[in-house]
Design a protein around this motif. Sequence first.
Motif, PDB file in Angstrom:
ATOM      1  N   LEU A  77      30.408  19.380  24.955  1.00  0.00           N
ATOM      2  CA  LEU A  77      29.596  20.801  25.233  1.00  0.00           C
ATOM      3  C   LEU A  77      29.508  21.187  23.499  1.00  0.00           C
ATOM      4  O   LEU A  77      28.438  21.953  23.029  1.00  0.00           O
ATOM      5  N   LEU A  78      30.708  21.291  22.939  1.00  0.00           N
ATOM      6  CA  LEU A  78      30.757  22.303  21.939  1.00  0.00           C
ATOM      7  C   LEU A  78      29.694  21.646  20.666  1.00  0.00           C
ATOM      8  O   LEU A  78      28.881  22.060  19.978  1.00  0.00           O
ATOM      9  N   GLU A  79      29.980  20.201  20.610  1.00  0.00           N
ATOM     10  CA  GLU A  79      29.065  19.527  19.706  1.00  0.00           C
ATOM     11  C   GLU A  79      27.273  19.583  20.057  1.00  0.00           C
ATOM     12  O   GLU A  79      26.960  19.920  19.082  1.00  0.00           O
ATOM     13  N   MET A  80      27.193  19.666  21.183  1.00  0.00           N
ATOM     14  CA  MET A  80      25.777  19.796  21.560  1.00  0.00           C
ATOM     15  C   MET A  80      25.373  21.313  21.254  1.00  0.00           C
ATOM     16  O   MET A  80      24.251  21.492  20.848  1.00  0.00           O
ATOM     17  N   MET A  81      26.157  22.145  21.666  1.00  0.00           N
ATOM     18  CA  MET A  81      25.921  23.513  21.252  1.00  0.00           C
ATOM     19  C   MET A  81      25.701  23.715  19.711  1.00  0.00           C
ATOM     20  O   MET A  81      24.622  24.589  19.174  1.00  0.00           O
ATOM     21  N   VAL A  82      26.641  23.280  19.024  1.00  0.00           N
ATOM     22  CA  VAL A  82      26.514  23.241  17.526  1.00  0.00           C
ATOM     23  C   VAL A  82      25.345  22.803  17.026  1.00  0.00           C
ATOM     24  O   VAL A  82      24.566  23.303  16.158  1.00  0.00           O
ATOM     25  N   GLU A  83      24.979  21.493  17.346  1.00  0.00           N
ATOM     26  CA  GLU A  83      23.662  20.670  17.102  1.00  0.00           C
ATOM     27  C   GLU A  83      22.446  21.499  17.157  1.00  0.00           C
ATOM     28  O   GLU A  83      21.441  21.713  16.611  1.00  0.00           O
ATOM     29  N   LEU A  84      22.516  22.123  18.437  1.00  0.00           N
ATOM     30  CA  LEU A  84      21.197  22.590  18.889  1.00  0.00           C
ATOM     31  C   LEU A  84      20.858  24.030  18.491  1.00  0.00           C
ATOM     32  O   LEU A  84      19.823  24.437  18.336  1.00  0.00           O
ATOM     33  N   LEU A  85      22.107  24.601  18.536  1.00  0.00           N
ATOM     34  CA  LEU A  85      22.005  26.139  18.237  1.00  0.00           C
ATOM     35  C   LEU A  85      22.637  26.750  16.703  1.00  0.00           C
ATOM     36  O   LEU A  85      22.257  27.813  16.354  1.00  0.00           O
ATOM     37  N   ARG A  89      20.493  31.353  12.771  1.00  0.00           N
ATOM     38  CA  ARG A  89      21.380  32.519  11.991  1.00  0.00           C
ATOM     39  C   ARG A  89      21.433  33.646  12.784  1.00  0.00           C
ATOM     40  O   ARG A  89      22.418  34.576  12.774  1.00  0.00           O
ATOM     41  N   ASP A  90      20.695  33.616  14.034  1.00  0.00           N
ATOM     42  CA  ASP A  90      20.558  34.914  15.053  1.00  0.00           C
ATOM     43  C   ASP A  90      21.489  34.655  16.088  1.00  0.00           C
ATOM     44  O   ASP A  90      21.563  35.314  17.228  1.00  0.00           O
ATOM     45  N   VAL A  91      21.992  33.380  16.047  1.00  0.00           N
ATOM     46  CA  VAL A  91      23.028  32.953  17.331  1.00  0.00           C
ATOM     47  C   VAL A  91      24.354  32.600  16.596  1.00  0.00           C
ATOM     48  O   VAL A  91      24.412  31.928  15.870  1.00  0.00           O
ATOM     49  N   GLU A  92      25.459  33.187  17.225  1.00  0.00           N
ATOM     50  CA  GLU A  92      26.677  32.733  16.722  1.00  0.00           C
ATOM     51  C   GLU A  92      27.616  32.142  17.668  1.00  0.00           C
ATOM     52  O   GLU A  92      27.637  32.487  18.772  1.00  0.00           O
ATOM     53  N   ILE A  93      28.191  30.976  17.416  1.00  0.00           N
ATOM     54  CA  ILE A  93      29.044  29.912  18.457  1.00  0.00           C
ATOM     55  C   ILE A  93      30.309  30.295  18.115  1.00  0.00           C
ATOM     56  O   ILE A  93      30.770  29.970  17.115  1.00  0.00           O
ATOM     57  N   ILE A  94      31.199  30.741  19.041  1.00  0.00           N
ATOM     58  CA  ILE A  94      32.444  30.885  19.077  1.00  0.00           C
ATOM     59  C   ILE A  94      33.251  30.074  20.271  1.00  0.00           C
ATOM     60  O   ILE A  94      32.753  30.035  21.299  1.00  0.00           O
ATOM     61  N   ALA A  95      34.243  29.424  19.737  1.00  0.00           N
ATOM     62  CA  ALA A  95      34.967  28.551  20.783  1.00  0.00           C
ATOM     63  C   ALA A  95      36.063  29.409  21.565  1.00  0.00           C
ATOM     64  O   ALA A  95      36.858  30.214  20.546  1.00  0.00           O
ATOM     65  N   GLY A  96      36.475  29.197  22.639  1.00  0.00           N
ATOM     66  CA  GLY A  96      37.617  29.998  22.991  1.00  0.00           C
ATOM     67  C   GLY A  96      38.433  28.746  24.063  1.00  0.00           C
ATOM     68  O   GLY A  96      37.812  28.097  24.726  1.00  0.00           O
ATOM     69  N   ARG A 115      41.376  21.067  16.295  1.00  0.00           N
ATOM     70  CA  ARG A 115      40.746  20.012  15.436  1.00  0.00           C
ATOM     71  C   ARG A 115      39.279  19.960  15.641  1.00  0.00           C
ATOM     72  O   ARG A 115      38.453  19.913  14.594  1.00  0.00           O
ATOM     73  N   LEU A 116      38.852  19.830  16.789  1.00  0.00           N
ATOM     74  CA  LEU A 116      37.536  19.963  17.205  1.00  0.00           C
ATOM     75  C   LEU A 116      36.459  21.234  16.476  1.00  0.00           C
ATOM     76  O   LEU A 116      35.480  21.017  15.989  1.00  0.00           O
ATOM     77  N   ALA A 117      37.149  22.423  16.666  1.00  0.00           N
ATOM     78  CA  ALA A 117      36.586  23.601  16.265  1.00  0.00           C
ATOM     79  C   ALA A 117      36.462  23.463  14.699  1.00  0.00           C
ATOM     80  O   ALA A 117      35.410  24.023  14.102  1.00  0.00           O
ATOM     81  N   GLU A 118      37.433  22.975  14.384  1.00  0.00           N
ATOM     82  CA  GLU A 118      37.717  22.960  12.682  1.00  0.00           C
ATOM     83  C   GLU A 118      36.574  21.808  12.256  1.00  0.00           C
ATOM     84  O   GLU A 118      35.519  22.158  11.303  1.00  0.00           O
ATOM     85  N   ARG A 119      36.347  20.905  13.043  1.00  0.00           N
ATOM     86  CA  ARG A 119      35.443  19.740  12.593  1.00  0.00           C
ATOM     87  C   ARG A 119      33.925  20.438  12.590  1.00  0.00           C
ATOM     88  O   ARG A 119      32.981  20.171  11.738  1.00  0.00           O
TER      89      ARG A 119
END
Length: 340
Positions: A77-85, A89-96, A115-119
């Motif tokens: 999910l994180l990989e895809m969200m980062v890739e797509l969004l 610049r108007d969207v910020e992704i934060i992991a929790g 490690r994933l968030a860092e990557r």
Amino acid sequence: MSGLEVEACTRCDKPAVVHQLYSGIHLCASHLRTSIRKRVSKALREQVKLPKDAIRETGEPKRILVGISGGKDSSVLLEMMVELLGPRRDVEIIAGCVDEGIDGYRAPSLECAERLAERFGVRLEHISYPELGFERMDEVVLRMPMIEQNIPEAKGMMPCSYCGVFRRQGLNALAKRVGADWMALGHNLDDMAQSILMNLQNGDVDRTIRLAPHTWDPIEGLVPRIVPLRWIPEQEIHAHALEAGLEFHHGDCPYAPGAFRQRSRALVATMESQTPGARHGLLHSMERMRELQIAANDGETLSESWAEDGMRQCERCGEVSSREVCQACTMRDWISSNSG
Ligand code: SF4
Ligand SMILES: [Zn+2]
Ligand SMILES: [Zn+2]
């Protein structure tokens, strides 16, 4: 072809890594990635209506909290969200991530999450059960026999009954902390089918049609949840996570065995093997039930009818609840009054 040979991808000649029985096609690693990306992108567009420029009036970007656990689903999910969004610049992704306090299981998976968030260069926020005023799950499990003895309502509850309620509070607290506009969770198609089946087995249509995503009908006071992976089968997520070299934790929670979901998991797997496409069918049925319910209520949305049913705020913690004191606060009391 002998049984030992690997089938070729339906779209190219490379070796396939998955066989979609429900569609009849085989996919190689790169076509699986393209296919997952397409389905996630479509789900995202349906679930989050992002304007061309989503910057708030304050000049800040819109924020999406991505709940990650270190497991394969939330990693993809994180990989895809980062890739797509990510490029926006108007969207910020934060992991929790929520630390349930389960020795030997949570610590290694949290390290994977870090490690994933860092990557992906994403900020990671943590919250633990003690920070929310609950005990660690290991302690809750020790107190459960006493709670069961003293509190009739707690009879037959499993560790997951507590943990699910506490985790929801944890995610809501993280969403508030970071000022999230949406919360993305890694539920895959199998998870969704299991939840639908479990709710319907209990005769609970209301709960079924209130499953995430919530963006089509947000509830006042709750950050709407989105589930961009909801049409992707678990097996495809697993194959992709391996092929993409995403580091994820493989272990199972020691408290999972015996949970209602485990039986539902086996049931859904059997249904799917006998009738390929059954999981998609369950999810489509849920969507249809939702439409019928809204039509039967003369277009009144679920949150409106929910409000009429007496949804209110918990008088202790302020979370949306159907009762004066919410389930999380009730359980917190049970645990503190049964400390042996
Ligand atoms: S399996 Fe149950 S107890 Fe374990 S982390 Fe998940 S919800 Fe919590
Ligand atoms: Zn291919
Ligand atoms: Zn409460």
